[in-house]
Motif scaffolding. Structure first.
Motif, PDB file in Angstrom:
ATOM      1  N   GLU A   1       0.860  -1.181   0.000  1.00 56.19           N
ATOM      2  CA  GLU A   1       0.000   0.000   0.000  1.00 56.19           C
ATOM      3  C   GLU A   1       0.895   1.229   0.000  1.00 56.19           C
ATOM      4  OE1 GLU A   1      -3.458   0.073   2.621  1.00 56.19           O
ATOM      5  OE2 GLU A   1      -2.907  -1.983   3.162  1.00 56.19           O
ATOM      6  N   LEU A   2       0.693   2.097  -0.981  1.00 53.03           N
ATOM      7  CA  LEU A   2       1.513   3.300  -1.073  1.00 53.03           C
ATOM      8  C   LEU A   2       1.101   4.299  -0.010  1.00 53.03           C
ATOM      9  CD1 LEU A   2       1.683   3.811  -4.927  1.00 53.03           C
ATOM     10  CD2 LEU A   2       3.295   2.637  -3.432  1.00 53.03           C
ATOM     11  N   LEU A   3       2.072   4.864   0.673  1.00 50.24           N
ATOM     12  CA  LEU A   3       1.828   5.889   1.684  1.00 50.24           C
ATOM     13  C   LEU A   3       2.002   7.286   1.094  1.00 50.24           C
ATOM     14  CD1 LEU A   3       3.751   4.204   4.631  1.00 50.24           C
ATOM     15  CD2 LEU A   3       1.309   4.082   4.117  1.00 50.24           C
ATOM     16  N   VAL A   4       2.441   7.328  -0.145  1.00 51.50           N
ATOM     17  CA  VAL A   4       2.587   8.580  -0.896  1.00 51.50           C
ATOM     18  C   VAL A   4       1.643   8.484  -2.094  1.00 51.50           C
ATOM     19  CG1 VAL A   4       4.968   8.942  -0.174  1.00 51.50           C
ATOM     20  CG2 VAL A   4       4.498   7.637  -2.248  1.00 51.50           C
ATOM     21  N   PRO A   5       1.266   9.600  -2.702  1.00 53.60           N
ATOM     22  CA  PRO A   5       0.370   9.522  -3.866  1.00 53.60           C
ATOM     23  C   PRO A   5       0.993   8.691  -4.984  1.00 53.60           C
ATOM     24  CG  PRO A   5       0.505  11.776  -3.082  1.00 53.60           C
ATOM     25  CD  PRO A   5       1.544  10.988  -2.329  1.00 53.60           C
ATOM     26  N   GLY A   6       0.251   7.709  -5.470  1.00 58.93           N
ATOM     27  CA  GLY A   6       0.723   6.858  -6.549  1.00 58.93           C
ATOM     28  C   GLY A   6       0.492   7.490  -7.909  1.00 58.93           C
ATOM     29  N   PRO A   7       0.957   6.826  -8.954  1.00 55.72           N
ATOM     30  CA  PRO A   7       0.784   7.370 -10.302  1.00 55.72           C
ATOM     31  C   PRO A   7      -0.669   7.282 -10.768  1.00 55.72           C
ATOM     32  CG  PRO A   7       1.727   5.181 -10.396  1.00 55.72           C
ATOM     33  CD  PRO A   7       1.673   5.559  -8.945  1.00 55.72           C
ATOM     34  N   LEU A   8      -1.042   8.141 -11.705  1.00 50.88           N
ATOM     35  CA  LEU A   8      -2.361   8.064 -12.327  1.00 50.88           C
ATOM     36  C   LEU A   8      -2.328   6.974 -13.383  1.00 50.88           C
ATOM     37  CD1 LEU A   8      -3.363  11.800 -12.816  1.00 50.88           C
ATOM     38  CD2 LEU A   8      -4.419  10.123 -11.298  1.00 50.88           C
ATOM     39  N   LEU A   9      -3.331   6.134 -13.375  1.00 48.08           N
ATOM     40  CA  LEU A   9      -3.409   5.026 -14.315  1.00 48.08           C
ATOM     41  C   LEU A   9      -4.828   4.957 -14.852  1.00 48.08           C
ATOM     42  CD1 LEU A   9      -1.731   2.677 -15.466  1.00 48.08           C
ATOM     43  CD2 LEU A   9      -2.605   1.282 -13.610  1.00 48.08           C
ATOM     44  N   GLY A  10      -5.022   5.337 -16.099  1.00 46.52           N
ATOM     45  CA  GLY A  10      -6.357   5.341 -16.685  1.00 46.52           C
ATOM     46  C   GLY A  10      -7.316   6.273 -15.970  1.00 46.52           C
ATOM     47  N   GLY A  11      -6.818   7.384 -15.441  1.00 48.14           N
ATOM     48  CA  GLY A  11      -7.655   8.349 -14.751  1.00 48.14           C
ATOM     49  C   GLY A  11      -7.851   8.089 -13.270  1.00 48.14           C
ATOM     50  N   SER A  12      -7.374   6.954 -12.778  1.00 50.10           N
ATOM     51  CA  SER A  12      -7.476   6.627 -11.348  1.00 50.10           C
ATOM     52  C   SER A  12      -6.071   6.575 -10.738  1.00 50.10           C
ATOM     53  CB  SER A  12      -8.134   5.265 -11.149  1.00 50.10           C
ATOM     54  OG  SER A  12      -9.444   5.275 -11.635  1.00 50.10           O
ATOM     55  N   ARG A  13      -5.977   7.000  -9.497  1.00 52.84           N
ATOM     56  CA  ARG A  13      -4.690   6.967  -8.808  1.00 52.84           C
ATOM     57  C   ARG A  13      -4.451   5.567  -8.260  1.00 52.84           C
ATOM     58  NH1 ARG A  13      -1.242  10.650  -8.366  1.00 52.84           N
ATOM     59  NH2 ARG A  13      -2.699  12.317  -8.765  1.00 52.84           N
ATOM     60  N   LEU A  14      -3.289   5.018  -8.585  1.00 58.35           N
ATOM     61  CA  LEU A  14      -2.915   3.690  -8.115  1.00 58.35           C
ATOM     62  C   LEU A  14      -2.413   3.802  -6.686  1.00 58.35           C
ATOM     63  CD1 LEU A  14      -2.664   0.763  -9.074  1.00 58.35           C
ATOM     64  CD2 LEU A  14      -0.346   1.290  -9.777  1.00 58.35           C
ATOM     65  N   GLY A  15      -3.026   3.077  -5.770  1.00 49.63           N
ATOM     66  CA  GLY A  15      -2.674   3.188  -4.360  1.00 49.63           C
ATOM     67  C   GLY A  15      -2.141   1.911  -3.744  1.00 49.63           C
ATOM     68  N   ARG A  16      -2.278   0.793  -4.476  1.00 48.98           N
ATOM     69  CA  ARG A  16      -1.747  -0.457  -3.931  1.00 48.98           C
ATOM     70  C   ARG A  16      -1.359  -1.397  -5.055  1.00 48.98           C
ATOM     71  NH1 ARG A  16      -7.488  -2.256  -1.962  1.00 48.98           N
ATOM     72  NH2 ARG A  16      -7.265  -0.322  -0.886  1.00 48.98           N
ATOM     73  N   PHE A  17      -0.428  -2.269  -4.751  1.00 46.35           N
ATOM     74  CA  PHE A  17       0.053  -3.289  -5.665  1.00 46.35           C
ATOM     75  C   PHE A  17      -0.144  -4.641  -5.004  1.00 46.35           C
ATOM     76  CE2 PHE A  17       2.632   0.456  -6.476  1.00 46.35           C
ATOM     77  CZ  PHE A  17       2.625   0.540  -7.850  1.00 46.35           C
ATOM     78  N   GLY A  18      -0.373  -5.655  -5.798  1.00 45.11           N
ATOM     79  CA  GLY A  18      -0.486  -7.010  -5.274  1.00 45.11           C
ATOM     80  C   GLY A  18       0.364  -7.944  -6.098  1.00 45.11           C
ATOM     81  N   GLY A  19       0.835  -9.000  -5.486  1.00 42.70           N
ATOM     82  CA  GLY A  19       1.667  -9.947  -6.213  1.00 42.70           C
ATOM     83  C   GLY A  19       2.014 -11.166  -5.368  1.00 42.70           C
ATOM     84  N   ARG A  20       3.136 -11.745  -5.684  1.00 47.27           N
ATOM     85  CA  ARG A  20       3.605 -12.945  -4.993  1.00 47.27           C
ATOM     86  C   ARG A  20       5.060 -12.787  -4.594  1.00 47.27           C
ATOM     87  NH1 ARG A  20       0.189 -17.418  -5.005  1.00 47.27           N
ATOM     88  NH2 ARG A  20      -1.532 -17.083  -6.427  1.00 47.27           N
ATOM     89  N   TRP A  21       5.489 -13.613  -3.664  1.00 45.96           N
ATOM     90  CA  TRP A  21       6.886 -13.622  -3.251  1.00 45.96           C
ATOM     91  C   TRP A  21       7.316 -15.054  -2.974  1.00 45.96           C
ATOM     92  CZ3 TRP A  21       8.355 -15.259   1.678  1.00 45.96           C
ATOM     93  CH2 TRP A  21       7.306 -15.441   2.586  1.00 45.96           C
ATOM     94  N   THR A  22       8.622 -15.273  -3.010  1.00 51.49           N
ATOM     95  CA  THR A  22       9.176 -16.592  -2.729  1.00 51.49           C
ATOM     96  C   THR A  22      10.586 -16.443  -2.165  1.00 51.49           C
ATOM     97  OG1 THR A  22       9.601 -18.797  -3.635  1.00 51.49           O
ATOM     98  CG2 THR A  22      10.150 -16.942  -5.048  1.00 51.49           C
TER      99      THR A  22
END
Length: 62
Positions: A25-46
């Protein structure tokens, strides 16, 4: 999408949760993506041979 050139996140501007998957979860303003601000990323780790690898997905801007 590559790392934001104008600000170095270096994970200092985010809160990471790694349980079943990876969530940032971004604690700073994220980039604009298709008119919406991106605020979190999801994925996997190993962990393999003492190394941690992670991958996240970001929707394509239309």
């Amino acid at each position: 999408m590559s790392p934001r050139p104008a600000s170095v996140l270096a994970w200092l501007g985010s809160r990471l949760t790694a349980a079943r998957g990876l969530r940032a979860e971004l604690l700073v303003p994220g980039p604009l993506l298709g008119g919406s601000r991106l605020g979190r990323f999801g994925g996997r780790w190993t962990v393999q041979r003492g190394l941690v690898a992670s991958a996240v997905t970001v929707p394509h801007a239309s």
